[in-house]
Every structure is written in C-alpha cells, then in structure tokens.
Design a protein around this motif. Structure first.
Motif, mmCIF file in Angstrom:
data_model
loop_
_atom_site.group_PDB
_atom_site.id
_atom_site.type_symbol
_atom_site.label_atom_id
_atom_site.label_comp_id
_atom_site.label_asym_id
_atom_site.label_seq_id
_atom_site.Cartn_x
_atom_site.Cartn_y
_atom_site.Cartn_z
ATOM 1 N N LEU A 50 -12.373 11.062 15.425
ATOM 2 C CA LEU A 50 -11.067 10.969 14.788
ATOM 3 C C LEU A 50 -10.408 9.661 15.195
ATOM 4 C CD1 LEU A 50 -9.476 12.968 12.962
ATOM 5 C CD2 LEU A 50 -8.220 13.653 15.016
ATOM 6 N N ASP A 51 -9.715 9.027 14.280
ATOM 7 C CA ASP A 51 -9.012 7.790 14.610
ATOM 8 C C ASP A 51 -8.098 8.008 15.815
ATOM 9 O OD1 ASP A 51 -10.219 6.508 12.513
ATOM 10 O OD2 ASP A 51 -8.498 6.642 11.162
ATOM 11 N N GLY A 52 -8.185 7.111 16.772
ATOM 12 C CA GLY A 52 -7.337 7.194 17.955
ATOM 13 C C GLY A 52 -7.887 8.055 19.071
ATOM 14 N N TRP A 53 -9.098 8.572 18.899
ATOM 15 C CA TRP A 53 -9.637 9.487 19.900
ATOM 16 C C TRP A 53 -9.806 8.828 21.270
ATOM 17 C CZ3 TRP A 53 -14.254 8.787 22.556
ATOM 18 C CH2 TRP A 53 -15.101 7.782 22.082
ATOM 19 N N GLU A 54 -10.032 7.498 21.285
ATOM 20 C CA GLU A 54 -10.295 6.816 22.557
ATOM 21 C C GLU A 54 -9.108 6.853 23.518
ATOM 22 O OE1 GLU A 54 -12.357 4.221 19.337
ATOM 23 O OE2 GLU A 54 -10.489 5.369 19.569
ATOM 24 N N SER A 55 -7.904 7.036 23.000
ATOM 25 C CA SER A 55 -6.719 6.997 23.855
ATOM 26 C C SER A 55 -5.859 8.251 23.747
ATOM 27 C CB SER A 55 -5.854 5.771 23.495
ATOM 28 O OG SER A 55 -5.479 5.808 22.121
ATOM 29 N N ASP A 56 -6.274 9.239 22.965
ATOM 30 C CA ASP A 56 -5.423 10.399 22.720
ATOM 31 C C ASP A 56 -5.510 11.413 23.858
ATOM 32 O OD1 ASP A 56 -3.582 11.881 21.402
ATOM 33 O OD2 ASP A 56 -4.877 12.484 19.735
ATOM 34 N N GLY A 57 -4.410 12.120 24.057
ATOM 35 C CA GLY A 57 -4.293 13.149 25.088
ATOM 36 C C GLY A 57 -2.829 13.494 25.252
ATOM 37 N N VAL A 58 -2.545 14.511 26.048
ATOM 38 C CA VAL A 58 -1.150 14.936 26.218
ATOM 39 C C VAL A 58 -0.483 14.241 27.404
ATOM 40 C CG1 VAL A 58 -1.535 17.180 25.155
ATOM 41 C CG2 VAL A 58 -1.846 16.932 27.619
ATOM 42 N N GLY A 59 -1.214 13.356 28.056
ATOM 43 C CA GLY A 59 -0.675 12.656 29.209
ATOM 44 C C GLY A 59 -1.398 13.057 30.487
ATOM 45 N N GLY A 60 -1.336 12.201 31.467
ATOM 46 C CA GLY A 60 -2.034 12.470 32.709
ATOM 47 C C GLY A 60 -3.492 12.053 32.618
ATOM 48 N N THR A 61 -4.233 12.357 33.655
ATOM 49 C CA THR A 61 -5.644 11.990 33.692
ATOM 50 C C THR A 61 -6.490 13.210 34.012
ATOM 51 O OG1 THR A 61 -5.475 11.409 36.037
ATOM 52 C CG2 THR A 61 -5.174 9.624 34.430
ATOM 53 N N MET A 62 -7.753 13.140 33.634
ATOM 54 C CA MET A 62 -8.674 14.219 33.928
ATOM 55 C C MET A 62 -9.107 14.150 35.382
ATOM 56 S SD MET A 62 -9.001 15.939 31.076
ATOM 57 C CE MET A 62 -10.441 16.963 31.371
ATOM 58 N N GLY A 63 -9.318 15.311 35.980
ATOM 59 C CA GLY A 63 -9.848 15.387 37.324
ATOM 60 C C GLY A 63 -11.358 15.555 37.288
ATOM 61 N N ASN A 64 -11.908 16.145 38.327
ATOM 62 C CA ASN A 64 -13.341 16.409 38.388
ATOM 63 C C ASN A 64 -13.666 17.524 37.399
ATOM 64 O OD1 ASN A 64 -15.955 16.123 39.369
ATOM 65 N ND2 ASN A 64 -15.672 17.794 40.848
ATOM 66 N N ILE A 65 -14.430 17.214 36.389
ATOM 67 C CA ILE A 65 -14.600 18.143 35.272
ATOM 68 C C ILE A 65 -15.525 19.291 35.667
ATOM 69 C CG2 ILE A 65 -15.313 18.394 32.877
ATOM 70 C CD1 ILE A 65 -14.567 15.429 32.544
ATOM 71 N N TRP A 66 -14.987 20.502 35.607
ATOM 72 C CA TRP A 66 -15.690 21.710 36.033
ATOM 73 C C TRP A 66 -16.629 22.238 34.956
ATOM 74 C CZ3 TRP A 66 -15.604 26.630 33.938
ATOM 75 C CH2 TRP A 66 -16.145 27.664 34.723
ATOM 76 N N GLY A 67 -16.182 22.184 33.701
ATOM 77 C CA GLY A 67 -16.979 22.763 32.634
ATOM 78 C C GLY A 67 -16.235 22.775 31.312
ATOM 79 N N VAL A 68 -16.520 23.788 30.503
ATOM 80 C CA VAL A 68 -16.037 23.853 29.124
ATOM 81 C C VAL A 68 -15.370 25.201 28.868
ATOM 82 C CG1 VAL A 68 -16.705 23.718 26.680
ATOM 83 C CG2 VAL A 68 -17.951 22.367 28.402
ATOM 84 N N ILE A 69 -14.249 25.170 28.156
ATOM 85 C CA ILE A 69 -13.622 26.394 27.663
ATOM 86 C C ILE A 69 -13.726 26.390 26.136
ATOM 87 C CG2 ILE A 69 -11.515 27.774 27.491
ATOM 88 C CD1 ILE A 69 -10.655 26.781 30.176
ATOM 89 N N TRP A 70 -14.278 27.475 25.613
ATOM 90 C CA TRP A 70 -14.527 27.606 24.176
ATOM 91 C C TRP A 70 -13.433 28.444 23.520
ATOM 92 C CZ3 TRP A 70 -18.641 25.350 21.592
ATOM 93 C CH2 TRP A 70 -19.595 24.724 22.412
ATOM 94 N N HIS A 71 -13.010 27.992 22.334
ATOM 95 C CA HIS A 71 -11.930 28.639 21.596
ATOM 96 C C HIS A 71 -12.322 28.824 20.124
ATOM 97 C CE1 HIS A 71 -8.925 27.184 24.725
ATOM 98 N NE2 HIS A 71 -9.869 26.271 24.856
#
Length: 208
Positions: A50-71
């Motif tokens: 999606l356009d803008g995906w490289e910088s999109d997010g709600v703010g803050g930074t990701m920590g040590n990634i534990w896994g995946v949550i499926w919805h």
C-alpha cells in the motif's frame, strides 16, 4: 544422516566462534520485509504494498517481535485501504498486513498498529501486544451477521487460506519462533493469564 552431520557441523562452527549470533532487536520493517521476501516464490503476484507502507504506523517503535496475532475483519469487503485508515472509534492502521478473500496479500504498515487491544498471553505484556506482534487482518466473512456460534456456516476461501498459510510460515521462519507464536485475537483477548480482557472471537471458524 546428512541432516545430523549438518547439525553437528553448525554446532562446531558456533562453538568455534565462526558464526556470530545476532542479539539486537529486530524492527518490524526488517521482519516484515525479509519474511515476505522469503515467501515471494510462493506468493508471486499475490504480494502487494500500500502507498506509504514504509513509514505508516500509529506512532512509537516496535520492540523485540514475539510473533503474530491473527484477526478477521468482520466483513469480507474490508480492504487494505480501510485497514490503513482505521475506524471512527480506532485510529489506523489496524494491522501490518491485510489478506483479501482472493488471496492478495498487502503490506499496509511497518510501525506499531492498533490491532491487539486488551489481552494477555505468556511472553507478552498484558494489554501491550501492539509493539511486540505483527497483526494480520484477514477480510472475512461475507455474512456480517455471523457470530461465534454460527461461524461454521461460512467456510474460508481456499485462496485466502493458502495465502494465510504462506505468510504465516514465512514470518514464523524468519522470526525463528515456534508455530505456537501464532495466536488468534480470540486467544489473546480471552484466554491468557489475565483472563478475559475483552470479548473477541476472531478469526472465526478457524482452529489455530
């Protein structure tokens, strides 16, 4: 026998210091990008961004990634764009990845997303999974009147399930975590150590 020899050789290389272990935190940019690239042979033209995906997010930074949550989205008509934009009651993006009924996989964002909400699970901070998990929203079901009790009335599209499998396998492999680090939103919201924190039943009609 070949696998055993290979494993022994790898252990010897580790013990000799020829191989250095990477101990720094991984950003979601690295994880999503590298994992999806590893799945590219399987995904082929199904992979979009999606356009803008490289910088999109709600703010803050990701920590040590534990896994995946499926919805599931609650509506098969939800698009990657709508996941990016969010809802009147919740700012987007609502997940890093969107998977459509036709199997198209779209990277929506790379930063933390508002997907987990209240919940708990071993290895994750209570009510704080957004910064430690990759959220995947799957556009389902067509019948928006379905409930947890009636979800079995609608099966998942084959193309969508195949893409979910391919993406889940790629992310899990890249993270180097067991498959148990793929959990449902239902599990996170209701069945963790802190008990039920909110009522969620997604993804419906699917045994994680």
């Amino acid at each position: 026998l070949h696998a055993l020899v290979d494993n022994l050789l790898e252990m010897a290389r580790l013990q000799s210091g020829e191989v250095s272990l990477r101990k720094d935190w991984q950003s979601v940019e690295e994880v999503v990008g590298a994992a999806i690239r590893s799945a590219r042979p399987a995904l082929g033209d199904r992979l979009k961004t999606l356009d803008g995906w490289e910088s999109d997010g709600v703010g803050g930074t990701m920590g040590n990634i534990w896994g995946v949550i499926w919805h599931h989205t609650g509506n098969a008509a939800e698009t990657a764009q709508s996941i990016s934009q969010g809802r009147p009651d919740l700012a987007g993006p609502l997940a890093q990845i969107h998977i459509a009924p036709d199997g198209i996989v779209t990277i929506v964002a790379v930063g933390p997303c508002n997907h987990a909400g209240a919940g708990s699970w071993p290895g994750l901070p209570t009510d704080g999974a957004n910064a430690y998990t990759i959220g995947i929203e799957c556009a389902w079901p067509r019948n928006t009147a379905l409930t947890e009790e009636t979800a079995s009335q609608e099966r998942w599209p084959d193309a969508q399930i195949i893409s979910m499998r391919d993406v889940g396998a790629a992310l899990t492999k890249h993270l180097g975590v067991p498959v148990s680090h793929n959990i449902s939103h239902r599990e996170w919201a209701r069945f963790g150590p802190a008990g039920q924190r909110q009522f969620k039943w997604d993804p419906g009609n699917l045994d994680m």
